[in-house]
Design a protein around this motif. Structure first.
Motif, PDB file in Angstrom:
ATOM      1  N   PRO A  56       0.828  -1.203   0.000  1.00  0.00           N
ATOM      2  CA  PRO A  56       0.000   0.000   0.000  1.00  0.00           C
ATOM      3  C   PRO A  56       0.864   1.255   0.000  1.00  0.00           C
ATOM      4  O   PRO A  56       1.953   1.273   0.568  1.00  0.00           O
ATOM      5  CB  PRO A  56      -0.790  -0.123   1.314  1.00  0.00           C
ATOM      6  N   VAL A  57       0.378   2.285  -0.668  1.00  0.00           N
ATOM      7  CA  VAL A  57       1.115   3.536  -0.762  1.00  0.00           C
ATOM      8  C   VAL A  57       0.732   4.437   0.412  1.00  0.00           C
ATOM      9  O   VAL A  57      -0.453   4.627   0.717  1.00  0.00           O
ATOM     10  CB  VAL A  57       0.824   4.243  -2.099  1.00  0.00           C
ATOM     11  N   GLY A  58       1.714   4.976   1.078  1.00  0.00           N
ATOM     12  CA  GLY A  58       1.473   5.881   2.191  1.00  0.00           C
ATOM     13  C   GLY A  58       2.765   6.461   2.698  1.00  0.00           C
ATOM     14  O   GLY A  58       3.847   5.927   2.454  1.00  0.00           O
ATOM     15  N   SER A  59       2.664   7.557   3.414  1.00  0.00           N
ATOM     16  CA  SER A  59       3.842   8.242   3.926  1.00  0.00           C
ATOM     17  C   SER A  59       4.171   7.791   5.348  1.00  0.00           C
ATOM     18  O   SER A  59       3.258   7.587   6.168  1.00  0.00           O
ATOM     19  CB  SER A  59       3.612   9.758   3.934  1.00  0.00           C
ATOM     20  N   HIS A  60       5.463   7.662   5.632  1.00  0.00           N
ATOM     21  CA  HIS A  60       5.888   7.346   6.998  1.00  0.00           C
ATOM     22  C   HIS A  60       5.647   8.510   7.945  1.00  0.00           C
ATOM     23  O   HIS A  60       5.807   8.369   9.158  1.00  0.00           O
ATOM     24  CB  HIS A  60       7.376   6.963   7.011  1.00  0.00           C
ATOM     25  N   LEU A  61       5.239   9.663   7.405  1.00  0.00           N
ATOM     26  CA  LEU A  61       4.935  10.835   8.230  1.00  0.00           C
ATOM     27  C   LEU A  61       3.440  10.953   8.530  1.00  0.00           C
ATOM     28  O   LEU A  61       3.034  11.850   9.278  1.00  0.00           O
ATOM     29  CB  LEU A  61       5.406  12.103   7.513  1.00  0.00           C
ATOM     30  N   ASP A  62       2.630  10.071   7.955  1.00  0.00           N
ATOM     31  CA  ASP A  62       1.181  10.113   8.102  1.00  0.00           C
ATOM     32  C   ASP A  62       0.764   9.095   9.164  1.00  0.00           C
ATOM     33  O   ASP A  62       0.768   7.886   8.919  1.00  0.00           O
ATOM     34  CB  ASP A  62       0.533   9.789   6.752  1.00  0.00           C
ATOM     35  N   LEU A  63       0.410   9.568  10.350  1.00  0.00           N
ATOM     36  CA  LEU A  63       0.098   8.675  11.467  1.00  0.00           C
ATOM     37  C   LEU A  63      -1.045   7.721  11.122  1.00  0.00           C
ATOM     38  O   LEU A  63      -0.966   6.526  11.411  1.00  0.00           O
ATOM     39  CB  LEU A  63      -0.254   9.490  12.713  1.00  0.00           C
ATOM     40  N   ASP A  64      -2.097   8.230  10.510  1.00  0.00           N
ATOM     41  CA  ASP A  64      -3.235   7.371  10.188  1.00  0.00           C
ATOM     42  C   ASP A  64      -2.830   6.266   9.215  1.00  0.00           C
ATOM     43  O   ASP A  64      -3.231   5.104   9.367  1.00  0.00           O
ATOM     44  CB  ASP A  64      -4.375   8.199   9.598  1.00  0.00           C
TER      45      ASP A  64
END
Length: 390
Positions: A56-64
């Motif tokens: 899955p695509v997501g940022s390590h800075l995005d808590l959710d």
């Protein structure tokens, strides 16, 4: 977010935050261990996302995004050291098994914290100080001699965030930010060494042979395993120190200690610690072909608290050469040529877009003739880069 497809028999899912080449190189040993990997990738075409189905695509800075990803995993580890502490602690508070723990990872994220802790432990380090202004830098340089090494405490790698300065004037732009900086004496060293340790949550540990790392413009370009002509006393001292650091900091997973070897006028050897890395590390890429257990398999074993594997070398020597990007983005013809030219060559490419100077892969060669191995590894890396053509 799609849940990863678990293997039959109750085998676990390991989540890796970050979709870079380190996560990518965990996939083959994960398959062999019957472990499922899932990566939180920066983009759909990230290096690990090309070979790991659950990406899955997501940022390590995005808590959710991080919490949603972690809920589908039995244990979470990292491709890099840039996940903020507040997110790491939120994972722990949510009951996620995180390796290494935030309390350990901080010493790889923050060079000032690392220097303070190693100094408390009595581990040899360069003379250092925390500074925030010109006066502090000038006082340190006057006491320890110019030039000095100036570092940003966070975020630096491959020579980034590091500067050699001959006077306070050379650092005026960094000092103008008003941020804290780490200043160190410029160590006169004979060579750079690294030692790789794996440690599990139950405290089992294993250490690979100490290696000699060769740096070019701040980037590791070659690793010789084991380090040639290493003094037995120094080898024992470095190994003991690495194990002690791992234990005192409660590191879990694979952990690298980068060092400077210092020689005196009568041939004696000592060392100081330069950096720490709490993840599989460039200095350990040789283990993919040169060790009974690679650093990537061992990292998975360690974070799952499985028994650790055998770290003995498979051959007398292994030489790793980093492949840097050149002006030729199409690598396949070079790849075919090198496999035909040198059947013993092991090539590991990372699926990255080619840019000049960017790490895009590495090669390993194993055998008994160190000079020949170095020549073969160098030729292969240069051929990929386009600096040699035959």
């Amino acid at each position: 977010m799609t849940s990863p497809q678990r293997a039959p028999g109750g085998f676990p899912v390991v989540g890796i935050i970050g979709g870079g080449q380190l996560a990518r190189m965990c996939q083959p040993p994960a398959v062999n261990l019957s472990i499922t990997l899932s990566v939180l990738a920066e983009s759909a075409d990230a290096a690990a996302a090309q070979v790991i189905p659950s990406a899955p695509v997501g940022s390590h800075l995005d808590l959710d995004a991080v919490l949603s990803f972690a809920r589908e995993c039995d244990v979470v580890t990292f491709d890099h050291e840039h996940v903020p502490q507040e997110i790491l602690h939120a994972l722990v508070d949510a009951g996620v098994q995180v390796h290494p723990k935030p309390e350990a990872l901080i010493y790889a994220q923050d060079k000032l914290a690392m220097r303070r802790r190693l100094t408390e432990l009595g581990v040899p380090c360069p003379a250092w100080a925390r500074i925030t202004d010109r006066a502090g830098l000038a006082a340190f340089g006057d006491e320890h001699g110019w030039p000095v090494v100036l570092k940003t405490p966070r975020g630096g790698y491959d020579g980034k965030g590091v500067r050699i300065v001959a006077s306070a004037d050379d650092a005026q732009d960094w000092l103008a930010r008003g941020e804290e900086l780490l200043v160190e004496e410029a160590v006169s060293f004979a060579r750079e060494l690294a030692v790789l340790v794996a440690r599990s949550p139950s405290g089992q540990a294993a250490v690979w042979p100490i290696v000699h790392t060769v740096q070019t413009d701040g980037i590791c370009t070659e690793v010789l395993a084991p380090a040639p002509e290493l003094d037995a006393g120094l080898q024992a001292g470095v190994t003991h120190a690495a194990l002690r650091i791992a234990g005192e900091l409660d590191v879990t997973g694979v952990f690298a200690v980068e060092l400077f070897e210092i020689t005196d006028d009568v041939g004696g050897s000592s060392y100081v610690v330069n950096e720490l890395a709490m993840r599989p590390h460039n200095s350990g890429h040789w283990t993919m072909d040169g060790s009974v257990t690679s650093q990537f398999e061992q990292h998975l074993r360690a974070v799952l608290d499985l028994p650790l594997g055998d770290v003995r070398p498979r051959d007398r020597w292994t030489v790793m050469g980093n492949v840097l990007g050149g002006d030729y983005p199409q690598l396949y013809s070079a790849y075919r040529h090198l496999l035909a030219r040198d059947p013993g060559l092991k090539v590991h490419l990372y699926g990255k877009q080619v840019r000049p100077g960017r790490k895009i892969g590495h090669v390993n060669v194993c055998g008994t003739d160190l000079a020949d191995l170095r020549m073969r590894a160098r030729h292969a890396a240069d051929f990929f880069e386009g600096t040699v053509t035959e």
